[in-house]
Design an enzyme around this catalytic site. Structure first.
Site, PDB file in Angstrom:
ATOM      1  N   SER A  33       0.822  -1.229   0.000  1.00  8.25           N
ATOM      2  CA  SER A  33       0.000   0.000   0.000  1.00  8.25           C
ATOM      3  C   SER A  33       0.845   1.263   0.000  1.00  8.25           C
ATOM      4  CB  SER A  33      -0.855   0.062   1.266  1.00  8.25           C
ATOM      5  OG  SER A  33      -1.889  -0.854   1.210  1.00  8.25           O
ATOM      6  N   HIS A  64      -3.041   0.608  -4.640  1.00 12.25           N
ATOM      7  CA  HIS A  64      -2.431  -0.571  -5.265  1.00 12.25           C
ATOM      8  C   HIS A  64      -2.616  -0.482  -6.773  1.00 12.25           C
ATOM      9  CE1 HIS A  64      -1.357  -3.384  -1.960  1.00 12.25           C
ATOM     10  NE2 HIS A  64      -2.049  -2.502  -1.292  1.00 12.25           N
ATOM     11  N   HIS A  86      -5.361  -9.152  -1.670  1.00  7.62           N
ATOM     12  CA  HIS A  86      -5.381  -9.553  -0.254  1.00  7.62           C
ATOM     13  C   HIS A  86      -6.479 -10.583  -0.017  1.00  7.62           C
ATOM     14  CE1 HIS A  86      -3.860  -5.435  -0.554  1.00  7.62           C
ATOM     15  NE2 HIS A  86      -3.102  -5.721   0.482  1.00  7.62           N
ATOM     16  N   GLU A  89     -10.051  -9.203   0.384  1.00  8.50           N
ATOM     17  CA  GLU A  89     -10.846  -8.835  -0.798  1.00  8.50           C
ATOM     18  C   GLU A  89     -11.757  -9.990  -1.215  1.00  8.50           C
ATOM     19  OE1 GLU A  89      -8.581  -6.495  -3.882  1.00  8.50           O
ATOM     20  OE2 GLU A  89      -6.923  -7.033  -2.567  1.00  8.50           O
ATOM     21  N   ALA A 116       2.562  -2.209   4.351  1.00  8.67           N
ATOM     22  CA  ALA A 116       2.251  -1.205   5.365  1.00  8.67           C
ATOM     23  C   ALA A 116       1.749  -1.968   6.584  1.00  8.67           C
ATOM     24  CB  ALA A 116       1.173  -0.266   4.849  1.00  8.67           C
ATOM     25  N   MET A 214      -2.142  -7.108   7.120  1.00  9.50           N
ATOM     26  CA  MET A 214      -3.140  -7.978   6.474  1.00  9.50           C
ATOM     27  C   MET A 214      -2.600  -8.605   5.191  1.00  9.50           C
ATOM     28  SD  MET A 214      -6.368  -5.372   6.749  1.00  9.50           S
ATOM     29  CE  MET A 214      -6.609  -4.323   8.178  1.00  9.50           C
ATOM     30  N   SER A 215      -1.300  -8.753   5.079  1.00 12.36           N
ATOM     31  CA  SER A 215      -0.755  -9.289   3.815  1.00 12.36           C
ATOM     32  C   SER A 215       0.498 -10.117   4.099  1.00 12.36           C
ATOM     33  CB  SER A 215      -0.422  -8.139   2.862  1.00 12.36           C
ATOM     34  OG  SER A 215       0.676  -7.399   3.343  1.00 12.36           O
ATOM     35  N   HIS A 250      -7.492   4.341   6.462  1.00 10.90           N
ATOM     36  CA  HIS A 250      -6.597   3.946   5.369  1.00 10.90           C
ATOM     37  C   HIS A 250      -5.892   5.162   4.756  1.00 10.90           C
ATOM     38  CE1 HIS A 250      -4.953   1.282   2.352  1.00 10.90           C
ATOM     39  NE2 HIS A 250      -5.452   2.021   1.381  1.00 10.90           N
TER      40      HIS A 250
HETATM   41  N1  HPA Z   1      -3.466  -3.089  11.264  1.00 14.82           N
HETATM   42  C1  HPA Z   1      -3.565  -3.960  10.242  1.00 14.82           C
HETATM   43  N2  HPA Z   1      -3.093  -3.681   9.043  1.00 14.82           N
HETATM   44  C2  HPA Z   1      -2.497  -2.503   8.836  1.00 14.82           C
HETATM   45  C3  HPA Z   1      -2.374  -1.548   9.865  1.00 14.82           C
HETATM   46  C4  HPA Z   1      -2.886  -1.865  11.149  1.00 14.82           C
HETATM   47  O1  HPA Z   1      -2.818  -1.086  12.108  1.00 14.82           O
HETATM   48  N3  HPA Z   1      -1.722  -0.481   9.321  1.00 14.82           N
HETATM   49  C5  HPA Z   1      -1.472  -0.779   8.029  1.00 14.82           C
HETATM   50  N4  HPA Z   1      -1.935  -2.003   7.727  1.00 14.82           N
END
Ligand code: HPA
Length: 281
Positions: A33, A64, A86, A89, A116, A214-215, A250
């Protein structure tokens, strides 16, 4: 009609990519991201939209881009995924890892994954960079579930050193050479798409996690399965829920990723050239 096996799907994707740029990539990179800028810096750049690659899933997440970037960084042939899909999705785990399997099939000798992530370690701040030394998979998913495709790898891959020791050392050297601070820690993957509750973040800390996202974890599993050495770096875009005094969004994740863009591009570029040297026969 039955769909072709994963191996056959990869062959079809490889043929399309090779027709666009014949050179064999040495290093694969996956950009998370807001971290896509490195792909645009490649020399001799050929951008292949994911939609042009057979069987390649396309992401709809803001930030993305969805291109496979082929070209050179510091004279090294690179294949770079600008954006990923992901689990949250709704894609099947096997589809989520199609892109990194393609990098492996194209010939990449090593892959650098980036993402991220939310900072859990009390010493972390937004904008920090963290080398992932190990992970905890709390997604409840695994891309290797089901019949094993022996053409890809073994049934029970070892995960003792999921993040390659030599490539981690390369990342430390790259950061030093660029005058950047590279923290280290354990990445915990959740399924998402909700950010964590403060109680979940406290649990993650108790489990030994330093950052949460989350990835990345499904991709690391798929690459270890194919015996491709992996390194991974998180951009800490925010403090995880409950550690941060403000609610998460986000937009903030993207803003911080954008602010660290230049440092990130320098670190990834340096890592690519040092990793290629390290892997040279
Ligand atoms: N949690 C989960 N996924 C993320 C976060 C978070 O705080 N920041 C960026 N991706």
């Amino acid at each position: 009609m039955t769909s072709p096996s994963p191996s056959h799907q990869l062959d079809e994707a490889v043929a399309v990519v090779r027709a666009r740029r014949a050179a064999t990539p040495v290093i694969g990179v996956v950009l998370g991201s807001g971290l896509g800028a490195f792909g645009d810096t490649l020399a001799d750049l050929v951008r292949v939209p994911y939609a042009d690659i057979p069987h390649m899933p396309v992401s709809r997440v803001v930030g993305h881009a969805g291109n496979l970037c082929l070209g050179q960084a510091g004279g090294v042939e690179v294949a770079c995924m600008q954006g990923r899909v992901h689990l949250y999705e709704g894609h099947e785990p096997e589809r989520v890892v199609f892109g990194v399997r393609l990098l492996a099939r194209l010939g990449c000798k090593a892959v650098l994954l980036t993402n991220a992530a939310g900072g859990i370690h009390p010493g972390f701040s937004p904008g920090d960079l963290m080398l992932i030394v190990d992970h905890i998979n709390l997604t409840g998913r695994n891309p290797l579930l089901g019949a094993n495709d022996d053409a890809l790898g073994p049934r029970f891959p070892d995960m003792t050193e999921a993040y390659d020791r030599r490539l981690r050392e390369v990342a430390r050297h790259a950061a030093r050479a660029e005058g950047l601070t590279l923290l280290e820690g354990v990445y915990l993957a959740n399924l998402g798409p909700t950010y964590e509750t403060p109680a979940e973040v406290r649990m993650a800390r108790a489990l030994g996690a330093d950052a949460v996202g989350m990835s990345t974890v499904p991709e690391v599993i798929a690459l270890r399965h194919m015996r491709v050495p992996v390194a991974a770096i998180s951009c800490i875009t925010n403090l995880a829920a409950g550690i941060s005094p403000t609610p998460l969004d986000h937009g903030e994740v993207e803003q911080v990723a954008n602010r660290t863009r230049q440092d990130f591009v320098r670190l990834v570029s340096r890592w690519v050239s040092l990793a290629a040297k390290e892997l040279a026969p």
